[in-house]
Design a protein around this motif. Structure first.
Motif, PDB file in Angstrom:
ATOM      1  N   ASN A  97       0.858  -1.186   0.000  1.00 20.31           N
ATOM      2  CA  ASN A  97       0.000   0.000   0.000  1.00 20.31           C
ATOM      3  C   ASN A  97       0.897   1.241   0.000  1.00 20.31           C
ATOM      4  N   PHE A  98       0.663   2.144  -0.952  1.00 21.65           N
ATOM      5  CA  PHE A  98       1.527   3.316  -1.091  1.00 21.65           C
ATOM      6  C   PHE A  98       0.683   4.507  -1.529  1.00 21.65           C
ATOM      7  N   SER A  99       1.273   5.673  -1.457  1.00 17.50           N
ATOM      8  CA  SER A  99       0.618   6.893  -1.937  1.00 17.50           C
ATOM      9  C   SER A  99       1.666   7.819  -2.535  1.00 17.50           C
ATOM     10  N   VAL A 100       1.229   8.631  -3.487  1.00 17.93           N
ATOM     11  CA  VAL A 100       2.105   9.607  -4.135  1.00 17.93           C
ATOM     12  C   VAL A 100       2.009  10.923  -3.376  1.00 17.93           C
ATOM     13  N   SER A 101       3.148  11.578  -3.177  1.00 17.81           N
ATOM     14  CA  SER A 101       3.162  12.866  -2.496  1.00 17.81           C
ATOM     15  C   SER A 101       2.379  13.898  -3.309  1.00 17.81           C
ATOM     16  N   PRO A 102       1.323  14.502  -2.737  1.00 18.14           N
ATOM     17  CA  PRO A 102       0.505  15.470  -3.497  1.00 18.14           C
ATOM     18  C   PRO A 102       1.308  16.665  -3.996  1.00 18.14           C
ATOM     19  N   GLU A 103       2.297  17.081  -3.221  1.00 15.40           N
ATOM     20  CA  GLU A 103       3.070  18.272  -3.598  1.00 15.40           C
ATOM     21  C   GLU A 103       4.128  17.976  -4.655  1.00 15.40           C
ATOM     22  N   SER A 104       4.382  16.694  -4.904  1.00 20.61           N
ATOM     23  CA  SER A 104       5.497  16.346  -5.791  1.00 20.61           C
ATOM     24  C   SER A 104       5.064  15.513  -6.990  1.00 20.61           C
ATOM     25  N   VAL A 105       3.773  15.524  -7.302  1.00 23.07           N
ATOM     26  CA  VAL A 105       3.317  14.729  -8.450  1.00 23.07           C
ATOM     27  C   VAL A 105       3.948  15.229  -9.749  1.00 23.07           C
ATOM     28  N   ASN A 106       4.240  16.539  -9.805  1.00 23.29           N
ATOM     29  CA  ASN A 106       4.867  17.079 -11.018  1.00 23.29           C
ATOM     30  C   ASN A 106       6.270  16.514 -11.216  1.00 23.29           C
ATOM     31  N   LYS A 107       7.002  16.330 -10.098  1.00 20.47           N
ATOM     32  CA  LYS A 107       8.355  15.771 -10.199  1.00 20.47           C
ATOM     33  C   LYS A 107       8.315  14.299 -10.587  1.00 20.47           C
ATOM     34  N   LEU A 108       7.348  13.561 -10.020  1.00 21.52           N
ATOM     35  CA  LEU A 108       7.211  12.150 -10.369  1.00 21.52           C
ATOM     36  C   LEU A 108       6.857  12.006 -11.846  1.00 21.52           C
ATOM     37  N   TYR A 109       5.947  12.850 -12.317  1.00 15.49           N
ATOM     38  CA  TYR A 109       5.565  12.800 -13.731  1.00 15.49           C
ATOM     39  C   TYR A 109       6.741  13.179 -14.625  1.00 15.49           C
ATOM     40  N   GLN A 110       7.497  14.172 -14.201  1.00 17.91           N
ATOM     41  CA  GLN A 110       8.625  14.659 -15.002  1.00 17.91           C
ATOM     42  C   GLN A 110       9.750  13.633 -15.076  1.00 17.91           C
ATOM     43  N   GLN A 111      10.022  12.944 -13.956  1.00 19.74           N
ATOM     44  CA  GLN A 111      11.153  12.024 -13.906  1.00 19.74           C
ATOM     45  C   GLN A 111      10.802  10.590 -14.293  1.00 19.74           C
ATOM     46  N   VAL A 112       9.570  10.190 -14.033  1.00 20.82           N
ATOM     47  CA  VAL A 112       9.192   8.788 -14.268  1.00 20.82           C
ATOM     48  C   VAL A 112       8.061   8.663 -15.279  1.00 20.82           C
ATOM     49  N   GLY A 113       7.004   9.473 -15.106  1.00 17.79           N
ATOM     50  CA  GLY A 113       5.850   9.362 -15.972  1.00 17.79           C
ATOM     51  C   GLY A 113       4.672   8.714 -15.252  1.00 17.79           C
ATOM     52  N   LEU A 114       3.645   8.381 -15.999  1.00 21.05           N
ATOM     53  CA  LEU A 114       2.440   7.820 -15.407  1.00 21.05           C
ATOM     54  C   LEU A 114       2.567   6.329 -15.080  1.00 21.05           C
ATOM     55  N   ASP A 115       3.480   5.620 -15.702  1.00 24.80           N
ATOM     56  CA  ASP A 115       3.631   4.182 -15.458  1.00 24.80           C
ATOM     57  C   ASP A 115       4.670   3.904 -14.362  1.00 24.80           C
ATOM     58  N   TYR A 116       4.574   4.654 -13.262  1.00 27.09           N
ATOM     59  CA  TYR A 116       5.534   4.501 -12.167  1.00 27.09           C
ATOM     60  C   TYR A 116       5.400   3.155 -11.453  1.00 27.09           C
ATOM     61  N   ARG A 117       4.243   2.517 -11.536  1.00 28.19           N
ATOM     62  CA  ARG A 117       4.099   1.189 -10.933  1.00 28.19           C
ATOM     63  C   ARG A 117       5.069   0.196 -11.566  1.00 28.19           C
ATOM     64  N   THR A 118       5.066   0.166 -12.902  1.00 24.57           N
ATOM     65  CA  THR A 118       5.928  -0.781 -13.618  1.00 24.57           C
ATOM     66  C   THR A 118       7.394  -0.386 -13.528  1.00 24.57           C
ATOM     67  N   ARG A 119       7.671   0.905 -13.584  1.00 22.80           N
ATOM     68  CA  ARG A 119       9.060   1.357 -13.623  1.00 22.80           C
ATOM     69  C   ARG A 119       9.724   1.390 -12.246  1.00 22.80           C
ATOM     70  N   ILE A 120       8.964   1.716 -11.213  1.00 21.03           N
ATOM     71  CA  ILE A 120       9.563   1.938  -9.892  1.00 21.03           C
ATOM     72  C   ILE A 120       9.121   0.904  -8.850  1.00 21.03           C
ATOM     73  N   ILE A 121       7.807   0.774  -8.654  1.00 24.22           N
ATOM     74  CA  ILE A 121       7.315  -0.013  -7.514  1.00 24.22           C
ATOM     75  C   ILE A 121       7.652  -1.493  -7.652  1.00 24.22           C
ATOM     76  N   ASP A 122       7.295  -2.106  -8.781  1.00 27.78           N
ATOM     77  CA  ASP A 122       7.540  -3.544  -8.949  1.00 27.78           C
ATOM     78  C   ASP A 122       9.028  -3.901  -8.826  1.00 27.78           C
ATOM     79  N   PRO A 123       9.946  -3.193  -9.499  1.00 29.17           N
ATOM     80  CA  PRO A 123      11.371  -3.511  -9.327  1.00 29.17           C
ATOM     81  C   PRO A 123      11.862  -3.269  -7.895  1.00 29.17           C
ATOM     82  N   ALA A 124      11.356  -2.216  -7.244  1.00 30.02           N
ATOM     83  CA  ALA A 124      11.790  -1.935  -5.871  1.00 30.02           C
ATOM     84  C   ALA A 124      11.329  -3.032  -4.920  1.00 30.02           C
ATOM     85  N   VAL A 125      10.110  -3.523  -5.106  1.00 29.60           N
ATOM     86  CA  VAL A 125       9.600  -4.625  -4.273  1.00 29.60           C
ATOM     87  C   VAL A 125      10.449  -5.871  -4.478  1.00 29.60           C
TER      88      VAL A 125
END
Length: 271
Positions: A97-125
């Motif tokens: 269970n996770f949540s995206v920082s409301p104040e930093s969604v622009n940075k997440l979108y800029q650095q990773v994009g909308l598919d952050y589950r596949t790019r970040i969460i699954d490999p990190a787990v």
């Protein structure tokens, strides 16, 4: 002439309609509505400009777009496999269970994009699971499950924080091992139970033996004390008590047959 007026009026109306359509399109492109639990990433000519909060928001028409990103608690569930310290293959189902920082969604979108589950969460787990499980034997993964879960949570939380995400909770639903390992665990458990039963039986036998020894010692001590209490005076007193009891029971007649001296004093008066 009438036809010319009609044609002129028609052109005017067509112009008004076209202008109205343009105005409607411009106005509709000048605002956006962000639903609850989301934030909007404002992108202008391909460049990230800021974050839009929930509700009604204005934006420049045509040259800006808005990408909506969820900031509520989300769930990601994956199947993972790893090797334990004793090289046992372990399969598990991990729910994150996770949540995206409301104040930093622009940075997440800029650095990773909308598919952050596949790019970040699954490999990190996957990386956290493998790194932590390699520190424990297969048996320890079962007996120390809370400790394993806590260590995975700490490692995964640090990785997600790097990408402006917060780990809310992690649940390891189950550990699955090979059939050979499961049979070995069952055999070991049965042997431990038998050993425990044998130890309990031995302890019971030892306790009973100690009880018997203690009882024998107590009886011997009591007998020793009784022997110490017997004195010549006590023996003489016991004899006198026995004679008094015999006299009380005597009916005044001497026994017809005796062997040896008469056991009583002659009580016939002398002439």
């Amino acid at each position: 002439m009438d036809n010319q007026n009609i044609g002129s009026n028609l052109k005017k109306w067509l112009g008004f309609i076209a202008l109205a359509i343009i105005v409607i399109v411009v106005l509709s492109s000048s605002f956006t509505i962000i639903p609850a639990g989301y934030r909007g990433v404002l992108v202008q000519l391909g460049k990230v400009e800021g974050v839009l909060s929930e509700g009604f928001n204005f934006k420049l028409p045509f040259i800006t777009s808005v990408e909506k990103m969820e900031v509520r608690v989300q769930k990601e569930e994956t199947n993972q496999s790893a090797s334990s310290k004793d090289l046992q293959t372990v399969s598990t189902v991990v729910a994150v269970n996770f949540s995206v920082s409301p104040e930093s969604v622009n940075k997440l979108y800029q650095q990773v994009g909308l598919d952050y589950r596949t790019r970040i969460i699954d490999p990190a787990v996957a990386e956290s699971i493998k790194a932590v499980m390699a520190k424990y034997t297969a048996e320890e993964l079962i007996t120390k499950r809370p400790e394993v879960s806590s260590e995975i949570k700490d490692m995964l939380g640090k990785r997600l924080n790097t990408y402006y995400m917060k780990l809310e909770e992690i649940n390891i639903k189950d550990f699955k091992f090979s059939e050979t390992f499961n049979n070995a665990i069952e055999a070991k458990t049965a042997a431990e139970q038998q050993a425990l039963k044998a130890k309990r039986d031995l302890d019971r036998v030892n306790i009973e033996a100690q009880q018997k020894i203690s009882q024998a010692k107590a009886e011997a001590e009591a007998l020793h004390l009784k022997k110490q209490e017997i004195t010549p005076e006590l023996v003489r007193l016991k004899e006198i008590e026995n004679q008094e009891k015999a006299i009380e029971k005597w009916d005044g007649k001497l026994p017809q047959v005796t062997s040896g001296a008469t056991p009583f004093i002659n009580v016939t008066p002398s002439k």
